[in-house]
Design a protein around this motif. Structure first.
Motif, mmCIF file in Angstrom:
data_model
loop_
_atom_site.group_PDB
_atom_site.id
_atom_site.type_symbol
_atom_site.label_atom_id
_atom_site.label_comp_id
_atom_site.label_asym_id
_atom_site.label_seq_id
_atom_site.Cartn_x
_atom_site.Cartn_y
_atom_site.Cartn_z
ATOM 1 N N LEU A 79 30.305 53.478 127.076
ATOM 2 C CA LEU A 79 29.334 52.956 128.039
ATOM 3 C C LEU A 79 28.010 52.636 127.352
ATOM 4 O O LEU A 79 27.406 51.588 127.605
ATOM 5 N N GLU A 80 27.552 53.506 126.448
ATOM 6 C CA GLU A 80 26.297 53.246 125.730
ATOM 7 C C GLU A 80 26.420 52.007 124.843
ATOM 8 O O GLU A 80 25.489 51.203 124.765
ATOM 9 N N VAL A 81 27.554 51.845 124.200
ATOM 10 C CA VAL A 81 27.771 50.666 123.362
ATOM 11 C C VAL A 81 27.776 49.412 124.228
ATOM 12 O O VAL A 81 27.136 48.410 123.900
ATOM 13 N N MET A 82 28.486 49.450 125.347
ATOM 14 C CA MET A 82 28.555 48.286 126.230
ATOM 15 C C MET A 82 27.189 47.956 126.818
ATOM 16 O O MET A 82 26.848 46.788 126.974
ATOM 17 N N ASP A 83 26.401 48.983 127.147
ATOM 18 C CA ASP A 83 25.059 48.739 127.676
ATOM 19 C C ASP A 83 24.154 48.074 126.640
ATOM 20 O O ASP A 83 23.199 47.397 126.987
ATOM 21 N N GLY A 84 24.461 48.261 125.368
ATOM 22 C CA GLY A 84 23.646 47.690 124.310
ATOM 23 C C GLY A 84 23.945 46.235 123.998
ATOM 24 O O GLY A 84 23.239 45.609 123.218
ATOM 25 N N ILE A 85 24.970 45.677 124.606
ATOM 26 C CA ILE A 85 25.328 44.285 124.345
ATOM 27 C C ILE A 85 24.405 43.366 125.140
ATOM 28 O O ILE A 85 24.291 43.489 126.359
#
Length: 86
Positions: free
Chosen positions: A57-63
């Motif tokens: 989720l943190e990685v996806m939020d960073g896109i």
């Protein structure tokens, strides 16, 4: 685990070599002969910082560009039947 040292000039000329060296241990990058930076594998950094890696989720939020997208996945319903050994 080895420790490697690259001058700023050598680091700039061959970043790939520094990244390969970081697989074996920390890489110190020097400015005028004095350590100025350290290059680590991200897993080593997280271990040293006492953190786990980022969640999906943190990685996806960073896109970038994903703001304002509403996503409501349908609820999955499963029916599990017992096995038949006839």
């Amino acid at each position: 685990m080895g420790i490697h040292t690259f001058s700023s000039r050598d680091f700039t000329r061959d970043v790939s070599a520094a990244k390969r060296a970081a697989l074996d241990g920390p890489v110190f990058i020097t400015d005028r002969g004095r350590p100025a930076y350290a290059l680590l594998k991200i897993d080593d950094y997280y271990r040293m910082a006492g953190k786990s890696g980022p969640s999906l989720l943190e990685v996806m939020d960073g896109i970038a560009g994903g703001e304002g997208i509403d996503f409501e996945p349908p609820r999955l319903t499963l029916q599990v039947r017992g096995a038949s050994f006839d």
